[in-house]
Design a protein around this motif. Sequence first.
Motif, PDB file in Angstrom:
ATOM      1  N   GLN A  33       0.827  -1.203   0.000  1.00  0.00           N
ATOM      2  CA  GLN A  33       0.000   0.000   0.000  1.00  0.00           C
ATOM      3  C   GLN A  33       0.861   1.253   0.000  1.00  0.00           C
ATOM      4  O   GLN A  33       0.541   2.236  -0.637  1.00  0.00           O
ATOM      5  CB  GLN A  33      -0.931   0.001   1.223  1.00  0.00           C
ATOM      6  CG  GLN A  33      -2.147  -0.886   0.995  1.00  0.00           C
ATOM      7  CD  GLN A  33      -2.852  -1.241   2.289  1.00  0.00           C
ATOM      8  OE1 GLN A  33      -2.541  -0.699   3.332  1.00  0.00           O
ATOM      9  NE2 GLN A  33      -3.789  -2.171   2.218  1.00  0.00           N
ATOM     10  N   TRP A  46      -5.198 -10.127  -0.953  1.00  0.00           N
ATOM     11  CA  TRP A  46      -6.548 -10.657  -1.169  1.00  0.00           C
ATOM     12  C   TRP A  46      -6.520 -12.065  -1.757  1.00  0.00           C
ATOM     13  O   TRP A  46      -7.544 -12.720  -1.842  1.00  0.00           O
ATOM     14  CB  TRP A  46      -7.367  -9.723  -2.055  1.00  0.00           C
ATOM     15  CG  TRP A  46      -6.647  -9.220  -3.277  1.00  0.00           C
ATOM     16  CD1 TRP A  46      -6.382  -9.920  -4.414  1.00  0.00           C
ATOM     17  CD2 TRP A  46      -6.110  -7.914  -3.476  1.00  0.00           C
ATOM     18  NE1 TRP A  46      -5.724  -9.132  -5.313  1.00  0.00           N
ATOM     19  CE2 TRP A  46      -5.533  -7.884  -4.771  1.00  0.00           C
ATOM     20  CE3 TRP A  46      -6.070  -6.763  -2.695  1.00  0.00           C
ATOM     21  CZ2 TRP A  46      -4.924  -6.746  -5.287  1.00  0.00           C
ATOM     22  CZ3 TRP A  46      -5.470  -5.640  -3.221  1.00  0.00           C
ATOM     23  CH2 TRP A  46      -4.898  -5.633  -4.497  1.00  0.00           C
ATOM     24  N   GLY A  60     -26.340  -5.543  -0.480  1.00  0.00           N
ATOM     25  CA  GLY A  60     -24.974  -5.150  -0.821  1.00  0.00           C
ATOM     26  C   GLY A  60     -24.820  -3.667  -1.120  1.00  0.00           C
ATOM     27  O   GLY A  60     -25.770  -2.990  -1.517  1.00  0.00           O
ATOM     28  N   MET A  61     -23.614  -3.195  -0.921  1.00  0.00           N
ATOM     29  CA  MET A  61     -23.264  -1.794  -1.215  1.00  0.00           C
ATOM     30  C   MET A  61     -22.028  -1.766  -2.112  1.00  0.00           C
ATOM     31  O   MET A  61     -21.318  -2.755  -2.221  1.00  0.00           O
ATOM     32  CB  MET A  61     -22.998  -1.053   0.094  1.00  0.00           C
ATOM     33  CG  MET A  61     -24.254  -0.672   0.856  1.00  0.00           C
ATOM     34  SD  MET A  61     -25.187   0.656   0.052  1.00  0.00           S
ATOM     35  CE  MET A  61     -24.190   2.099   0.492  1.00  0.00           C
ATOM     36  N   PRO A  62     -21.764  -0.610  -2.737  1.00  0.00           N
ATOM     37  CA  PRO A  62     -20.583  -0.528  -3.608  1.00  0.00           C
ATOM     38  C   PRO A  62     -19.281  -0.729  -2.834  1.00  0.00           C
ATOM     39  O   PRO A  62     -19.234  -0.548  -1.617  1.00  0.00           O
ATOM     40  CB  PRO A  62     -20.660   0.900  -4.163  1.00  0.00           C
ATOM     41  CG  PRO A  62     -22.091   1.269  -4.079  1.00  0.00           C
ATOM     42  CD  PRO A  62     -22.579   0.610  -2.820  1.00  0.00           C
ATOM     43  N   SER A  63     -18.236  -1.059  -3.567  1.00  0.00           N
ATOM     44  CA  SER A  63     -16.901  -1.214  -3.000  1.00  0.00           C
ATOM     45  C   SER A  63     -16.447   0.064  -2.314  1.00  0.00           C
ATOM     46  O   SER A  63     -16.775   1.174  -2.740  1.00  0.00           O
ATOM     47  CB  SER A  63     -15.915  -1.557  -4.117  1.00  0.00           C
ATOM     48  OG  SER A  63     -14.586  -1.296  -3.711  1.00  0.00           O
ATOM     49  N   GLN A  64     -15.636  -0.098  -1.293  1.00  0.00           N
ATOM     50  CA  GLN A  64     -15.066   1.055  -0.592  1.00  0.00           C
ATOM     51  C   GLN A  64     -14.220   1.929  -1.514  1.00  0.00           C
ATOM     52  O   GLN A  64     -14.020   3.110  -1.250  1.00  0.00           O
ATOM     53  CB  GLN A  64     -14.209   0.554   0.583  1.00  0.00           C
ATOM     54  CG  GLN A  64     -13.010  -0.282   0.127  1.00  0.00           C
ATOM     55  CD  GLN A  64     -12.339  -1.037   1.270  1.00  0.00           C
ATOM     56  OE1 GLN A  64     -12.857  -2.036   1.778  1.00  0.00           O
ATOM     57  NE2 GLN A  64     -11.178  -0.553   1.679  1.00  0.00           N
ATOM     58  N   PHE A  65     -13.747   1.326  -2.626  1.00  0.00           N
ATOM     59  CA  PHE A  65     -12.913   2.081  -3.562  1.00  0.00           C
ATOM     60  C   PHE A  65     -13.752   2.942  -4.523  1.00  0.00           C
ATOM     61  O   PHE A  65     -13.203   3.635  -5.378  1.00  0.00           O
ATOM     62  CB  PHE A  65     -12.002   1.144  -4.352  1.00  0.00           C
ATOM     63  CG  PHE A  65     -11.027   0.407  -3.470  1.00  0.00           C
ATOM     64  CD1 PHE A  65      -9.922   1.067  -2.954  1.00  0.00           C
ATOM     65  CD2 PHE A  65     -11.227  -0.921  -3.141  1.00  0.00           C
ATOM     66  CE1 PHE A  65      -9.028   0.407  -2.122  1.00  0.00           C
ATOM     67  CE2 PHE A  65     -10.338  -1.591  -2.307  1.00  0.00           C
ATOM     68  CZ  PHE A  65      -9.233  -0.928  -1.798  1.00  0.00           C
ATOM     69  N   GLU A  66     -15.064   2.862  -4.399  1.00  0.00           N
ATOM     70  CA  GLU A  66     -15.968   3.649  -5.244  1.00  0.00           C
ATOM     71  C   GLU A  66     -16.678   4.733  -4.432  1.00  0.00           C
ATOM     72  O   GLU A  66     -17.763   5.192  -4.812  1.00  0.00           O
ATOM     73  CB  GLU A  66     -16.998   2.722  -5.901  1.00  0.00           C
ATOM     74  CG  GLU A  66     -16.386   1.658  -6.806  1.00  0.00           C
ATOM     75  CD  GLU A  66     -15.730   2.246  -8.050  1.00  0.00           C
ATOM     76  OE1 GLU A  66     -16.332   3.099  -8.703  1.00  0.00           O
ATOM     77  OE2 GLU A  66     -14.583   1.835  -8.355  1.00  0.00           O
ATOM     78  N   VAL A  70     -20.994   9.180  -6.094  1.00  0.00           N
ATOM     79  CA  VAL A  70     -22.171   9.548  -5.307  1.00  0.00           C
ATOM     80  C   VAL A  70     -22.936  10.678  -5.989  1.00  0.00           C
ATOM     81  O   VAL A  70     -22.399  11.397  -6.833  1.00  0.00           O
ATOM     82  CB  VAL A  70     -21.783  10.024  -3.884  1.00  0.00           C
ATOM     83  CG1 VAL A  70     -21.286   8.867  -3.041  1.00  0.00           C
ATOM     84  CG2 VAL A  70     -20.757  11.152  -3.950  1.00  0.00           C
ATOM     85  N   SER A  92     -19.294   8.882 -13.940  1.00  0.00           N
ATOM     86  CA  SER A  92     -18.796   7.636 -13.334  1.00  0.00           C
ATOM     87  C   SER A  92     -19.591   6.432 -13.777  1.00  0.00           C
ATOM     88  O   SER A  92     -19.319   5.316 -13.324  1.00  0.00           O
ATOM     89  CB  SER A  92     -18.866   7.731 -11.805  1.00  0.00           C
ATOM     90  OG  SER A  92     -18.110   8.811 -11.334  1.00  0.00           O
TER      91      SER A  92
END
Lengths: 422, 422
Positions: A33, A46, A60-66, A70, A92
């Motif tokens: 990282q 991973w 479910g929700m979007p990935s933390q990287f997205e 919004v 996006s």
Amino acid sequence: MRKWTDGRPGASRRSFLKAGLAGGAALAASKAQAAGDPVITEVQDWNRYPGDGVDVHPYGMPSQFEADVVRRNVAWLTADPISSINFTPLHSLDGIITPNGLCFERHHAGAAVIDPKEHRLMINGLVDKPLIFTMEDLKRFPRYNRVYFLECAANSGMEWRGAQLNGCQFTHGMLHCVMYTGVLLKDILNEAGVKTSGKWVLAEGADASAMTRSIPLDKAMEDCMVAFGQNGEALRTEQGYPLRLVVPGFEGNMWVKWLRRLEVGDEPWQQREETSKYTDLLPNGKARRFTFAMDVKSVITNPSPQAPITHGKGRTVLTGLAWSGHGTIKRVDVSIDGGRNWHTARIDGPSLSLALHRFYYEFDWDGSDLYLQSRAIDEKGYVQPTKNELRATRGENSIYHNNGIQTWYVNKDGVAENVEVS
Amino acid sequence: MRKWTDGRPGASRRSFLKAGLAGGAALAASKAQAAGDPVITEVQDWNRYPGDGVDVHPYGMPSQFEADVVRRNVAWLTADPISSINFTPLHSLDGIITPNGLCFERHHAGAAVIDPKEHRLMINGLVDKPLIFTMEDLKRFPRYNRVYFLECAANSGMEWRGAQLNGCQFTHGMLHCVMYTGVLLKDILNEAGVKTSGKWVLAEGADASAMTRSIPLDKAMEDCMVAFGQNGEALRTEQGYPLRLVVPGFEGNMWVKWLRRLEVGDEPWQQREETSKYTDLLPNGKARRFTFAMDVKSVITNPSPQAPITHGKGRTVLTGLAWSGHGTIKRVDVSIDGGRNWHTARIDGPSLSLALHRFYYEFDWDGSDLYLQSRAIDEKGYVQPTKNELRATRGENSIYHNNGIQTWYVNKDGVAENVEVS
């Protein structure tokens, strides 16, 4: 050998590592990282540790990287957030379906939270038999599923006075497209029996603004829906849960949310939202009224101010959306030099009437300045005008119904900006 | 007169009332809620007070009243949630698009959380030029958007041994259908240059199970995609973010998630998931292998065990889904008497190849027992078989590829149950 379950239950890989139960792995992860440069020759974290199981995310929700994908509002545009707009992040997104969580929202008194068990839809006025439906009653009529775009009449409204907002989310983001599930308005009107004197339908919302609009009966009987679903699931709260009117191709304000009443009458009601608002003041002081259909329009979503070119010269994918309140899109032209030369874009995916169309234009960028434009042509032959062509006929007092050609200037670094070219 | 802002900022109507700032309104609201019977002659609470503004929900979620519309897992089906299934609530959905938050998930080592900046896709093996792509590299190829169903080969697998699980979420919920955005697999394989000896492609995932499956090259070059989007936005984590293989019409296990490598070879790799798993043991002790395509199938989603008839006799809407790994659905027949009489259902919405199809059958229920069945016929003329027809040819050792006709028994109270009729 350490069993994978050591870090569980409920511990994601992240918390597993944080907890310090596997010091070596944590070191490797932080190295990767911190480096910035990806470590592709090593086995990635991973690939070494299992992720969350199926008991963790019932919805479910979007990935933390997205996290930056919004809806966004513009605080200075309106006096208060309860009567304002949350714009769809078009830059996006791809394809023609807008995910439910990102559909733009526009309220006049906030998003009403309605218990569907207590909700009713009334039909009254010039009908043989006034009716009140529960949600369950409505779901006993034949159901239909249709993909339609919804555009606010004020979309691109700031652009009447020149390039203003720097990003297609803000210039064109009062726009979404989902698959609606519902019943036909004509089926429930026929159940009530419209009298021959009936020519208009008033739609009224159950929210605190009690939004009301007049719909011509012809349109009501043609293709309007009373919808309870979007993209498979129930309508979202901010889209009118549990019930909204769908008025395909017409300005979004008419698609009354939290729909509770339909009154049949012989003339329009002259409500605030069809007199002092949602009308277009012309240079001669008169106002265009009942300008329902959204005219043919398009916008390039990438590259655009919020989505610059980051890969340098060479292969570049330009993409955007086109739509028309008069049917399907027949063709989209794209220019990279401010309208001097035009190229036919590739329209991809299903071409559905009164739905968004996705277009692409792939080109080799030589690194010089770009002036990106798109011009849509619909099945009726309407051609999207320039902003100046619009101003020549309608003046500059308008807020609504700006379907002019949008220009993005892109500099040699790939940075894009909202501009006008004459 | 009290201004609406009294209860703000940040206070929803609910907290506004709870705070006791408007005693009279709170009383009216609690009366309506307590009564059970809706109070339609009164002005409802949501019509009196504004709701949340547009600054509250950058990414929207379903209404609080839809809290039971969630994916569900069945704890006893598998040894651990990281190698298990979270089923789509088909009985709560309509249309053909599955919302992203409700798409069934099936993992073999949990859902990998991958930083897209660090993710790579490698192409190696029998190619002229091995390649490694970043996500940005991939997005510079021409993009396409296609709506496809994805069905796990094990969907309805428990039903080989008779009626088992009481609800279509569990019998048929390893199924979803979204619009994918991505690039064509053939385009990136052509970029690497497949040698003439290349006949198969190995797809490998970056998750901790390193899922690997062999795909015939013909299929890879026909219509497979490397997808990064679903329903407009980025893939969800549990669907392989940032990259998954799309293998239209073929069993879900082949749609490798968290895709990191494609190797071209001259024969299949005989991986665990195509030898000991995802094969069908026949009565003679031999196993069917490489049974990729999902055969024609359908299921009635309403009424069903989780969605009983609650409105009593009269007008009833029956609905369900049909799909085939061989193309479009040509016809769906419905029976309400266990297969004695069949009626042609109405297929609604777009009929897209290798996508879900939504069907309806509206009938007047006389209140007698129902044995509901649906039977799909695809464009190739394949007819969905009965479960007993399947067992006659394949025995009862199978887990995968059960496309038999499903029966729901509905009693006079509208309660539905999973049964078999001979």
